[in-house]
Scaffold this active site. Structure first.
Site, short mmCIF file in Angstrom:
data_model
loop_
_atom_site.label_atom_id
_atom_site.label_comp_id
_atom_site.label_asym_id
_atom_site.label_seq_id
_atom_site.Cartn_x
_atom_site.Cartn_y
_atom_site.Cartn_z
N CYS A 113 -8.15 7.83 -9.20
CA CYS A 113 -9.06 8.09 -8.06
C CYS A 113 -9.55 9.53 -8.00
O CYS A 113 -10.58 9.83 -7.39
CB CYS A 113 -8.38 7.73 -6.75
SG CYS A 113 -7.96 5.99 -6.69
N HIS A 251 -13.24 10.43 -1.37
CA HIS A 251 -12.97 9.24 -2.18
C HIS A 251 -12.79 8.06 -1.24
O HIS A 251 -12.08 8.16 -0.24
CB HIS A 251 -11.72 9.48 -3.03
CG HIS A 251 -11.12 8.21 -3.55
ND1 HIS A 251 -11.87 7.28 -4.25
CD2 HIS A 251 -9.86 7.70 -3.46
CE1 HIS A 251 -11.10 6.26 -4.57
NE2 HIS A 251 -9.88 6.48 -4.10
N ASN A 281 -12.69 0.04 -2.81
CA ASN A 281 -12.26 1.24 -3.52
C ASN A 281 -12.65 1.10 -5.00
O ASN A 281 -12.11 0.25 -5.71
CB ASN A 281 -10.75 1.38 -3.36
CG ASN A 281 -10.18 2.61 -4.04
OD1 ASN A 281 -10.85 3.25 -4.86
ND2 ASN A 281 -8.94 2.95 -3.71
O1 UT7 Z 1 -7.29 5.00 -4.01
C1 UT7 Z 1 -5.93 5.20 -4.21
C2 UT7 Z 1 -5.28 5.54 -2.96
N1 UT7 Z 1 -5.00 4.35 -2.20
C3 UT7 Z 1 -4.85 4.45 -0.91
O2 UT7 Z 1 -5.05 5.50 -0.36
C4 UT7 Z 1 -4.38 3.23 -0.15
C5 UT7 Z 1 -3.35 3.68 0.85
N2 UT7 Z 1 -2.71 2.60 1.58
C6 UT7 Z 1 -3.38 1.82 2.46
O3 UT7 Z 1 -4.58 1.97 2.61
C7 UT7 Z 1 -2.60 0.84 3.31
O4 UT7 Z 1 -1.23 1.04 3.10
C8 UT7 Z 1 -2.96 -0.64 3.02
C9 UT7 Z 1 -4.36 -0.95 3.52
C10 UT7 Z 1 -2.83 -0.95 1.56
C11 UT7 Z 1 -1.99 -1.56 3.76
O5 UT7 Z 1 -2.01 -1.30 5.16
P1 UT7 Z 1 -0.66 -1.06 5.94
O6 UT7 Z 1 -1.02 -0.94 7.35
O7 UT7 Z 1 0.08 0.08 5.30
O8 UT7 Z 1 0.10 -2.44 5.72
P2 UT7 Z 1 1.53 -2.72 5.09
O9 UT7 Z 1 1.50 -2.57 3.61
O10 UT7 Z 1 2.57 -1.96 5.86
O11 UT7 Z 1 1.69 -4.24 5.41
C12 UT7 Z 1 1.70 -4.74 6.77
C13 UT7 Z 1 1.76 -6.26 6.74
C14 UT7 Z 1 2.84 -6.79 5.82
O12 UT7 Z 1 3.38 -7.96 6.43
P3 UT7 Z 1 4.76 -7.88 7.24
O13 UT7 Z 1 5.80 -7.42 6.25
O14 UT7 Z 1 4.53 -6.91 8.34
O15 UT7 Z 1 4.96 -9.30 7.69
C15 UT7 Z 1 2.09 -7.21 4.58
O16 UT7 Z 1 2.73 -8.23 3.87
O17 UT7 Z 1 0.52 -6.78 6.23
C16 UT7 Z 1 0.80 -7.69 5.16
N3 UT7 Z 1 -0.33 -7.64 4.24
C17 UT7 Z 1 -1.44 -8.39 4.37
N4 UT7 Z 1 -1.78 -9.31 5.28
C18 UT7 Z 1 -2.99 -9.89 5.14
C19 UT7 Z 1 -0.48 -6.84 3.14
N5 UT7 Z 1 -1.67 -7.09 2.56
C20 UT7 Z 1 -2.28 -8.04 3.31
C21 UT7 Z 1 -3.52 -8.68 3.22
N6 UT7 Z 1 -3.83 -9.60 4.15
N7 UT7 Z 1 -4.41 -8.41 2.23
#
Ligand code: UT7
Length: 324
Positions: A113, A251, A281
């Site tokens: 990235c 980014h 992204n």
């Molecule tokens: O370009 C490189 C750099 N990348 C980034 O900067 C990305 C950085 N990270 C993020 O943007 C966020 O962490 C995400 C958007 C990837 C995820 O958001 P989050 O609020 O951190 O969610 P999480 O990973 O803590 O997951 C929360 C819940 C989980 O379920 P439980 O365990 O709470 O029941 C996940 O299993 O959301 C669930 N989950 C989803 N649900 C529906 C994870 N992905 C999905 C999905 N749809 N696609």
């Protein structure tokens, strides 16, 4: 010699994949994706027809045309991608071949990235030193082919898309160009956002390591800190305040990260350009795609102070300050 961006271009595949389309293949929802990332749709191209080098070629043609430069005046190619057409050689030589350029050097870089800000630093150094005069710098990412489009991969797959951006960077004695770049990396976190093995080195069933992995919450926490670090250093070095920035292009990793940075710097909506809702992204291509769009909309004018910043796998991160 100063190193000025004199042309910009981009290309994205025609195939639009909406959040609703993803709902059909995995357990996710339009609401979840929009709320957590701001993404509404992304482009998925054919792995061969829209490979990283092919998309890069199309973006390069647009940048060359925009720069009003003869392609034969290019004396160096820099190519950034995390998914090259071949394991080797890199995409730089494929682009050189497809553009039918003479035996100029082609250099591939691998900073995921942060590829765009790292590449700008390379171009600036070469031009400042007098070694090259007209550099074609392409960032292109064919990512859809390596995504796990099942519920298992949903935390990554809903975020990423395909696309390419390109710039032409030329030597000038005018008071403009890339003023400074600020680069960092921290390999202690290399495994927190990674794809360890290429497809084919064992099947998916045998080896989860040939699918991308991301520790999302950890990456998010680091991203907001590291973006700020890189931007603040550049502001200090260039004796600028956030209000002096005419355009900030972060980014496009997550709209929530961009909004956090915007708030922290107290920037107005007019100062910031985001397009993640349309493309997701696109890794190193995200900034030059956004720059090319912003340029088309007349949002970058001569004399403007422009800041780019990125964070991603490695971890690598950085910023670049440019007088347009
Ligand atoms: O370009 C490189 C750099 N990348 C980034 O900067 C990305 C950085 N990270 C993020 O943007 C966020 O962490 C995400 C958007 C990837 C995820 O958001 P989050 O609020 O951190 O969610 P999480 O990973 O803590 O997951 C929360 C819940 C989980 O379920 P439980 O365990 O709470 O029941 C996940 O299993 O959301 C669930 N989950 C989803 N649900 C529906 C994870 N992905 C999905 C999905 N749809 N696609």
């Amino acid at each position: 010699m100063n190193a000025a961006i004199i042309g910009v271009g981009h290309h994205v595949p025609d195939n639009v994949v909406t959040n609703k389309d993803l709902e059909k293949v995995m357990e996710t929802s339009d609401e979840w994706i929009k709320e957590r990332s701001g993404i509404k749709e992304r482009r998925f191209g054919d792995a061969i027809e829209e490979s990283s080098s092919r998309m890069g070629y199309k973006a390069a043609l647009m940048a060359l045309q925009n720069a009003k430069i003869d392609k034969h005046d290019i004396d160096l190619i820099i190519f950034s991608t995390l998914n090259p057409d071949y394991f080797f050689p890199g995409c730089g030589v494929l682009l050189q071949r497809d553009l039918e350029l003479k035996e100029i050097p082609a250099l591939d870089i691998r900073q995921q990235c942060s590829g765009f800000v790292y590449g700008l630093s390379v171009a600036k150094a070469y031009i400042n030193s007098g070694m090259y005069k007209n550099i074609l710098f392409v960032c292109s990412e064919q990512q859809s082919a390596m995504l796990d489009l099942t519920t298992r991969g949903r935390n990554i797959s809903v975020l990423f898309g395909d696309g390419a951006g390109a710039v032409v960077i030329s030597a000038t004695i005018e008071d403009k160009g890339i003023l400074s770049t600020h680069l960092y990396s921290e390999g202690a976190f290399a495994e927190e956002l990674t794809l360890k093995y290429l497809q084919g080195k064992g099947t998916v069933e045998e080896k989860d390591d040939n699918l991308p992995f991301m520790n999302g919450p950890l990456v998010f926490k680091h991203a907001v800190l590291r973006f700020s670090q890189a931007i603040n250093e550049g502001l200090i070095v260039n004796n600028l305040k956030p209000e002096n920035l005419d355009l900030f292009i972060p980014h496009q990793a997550n709209l929530r990260i961009s909004e956090f940075i915007q708030k922290k710097l107290n920037l107005t909506d007019n100062q910031v350009y985001n397009n993640i809702e349309k493309y997701g992204n696109t890794t190193s291509a995200s900034i030059p795609i956004a720059l090319s769009e912003a340029n088309k909309k007349g949002k970058v004018k001569p004399g403007d102070m422009v800041c780019f910043a990125a964070f991603g796998s490695g971890f690598t991160w950085g910023s670049a300050f440019v007088k347009w």
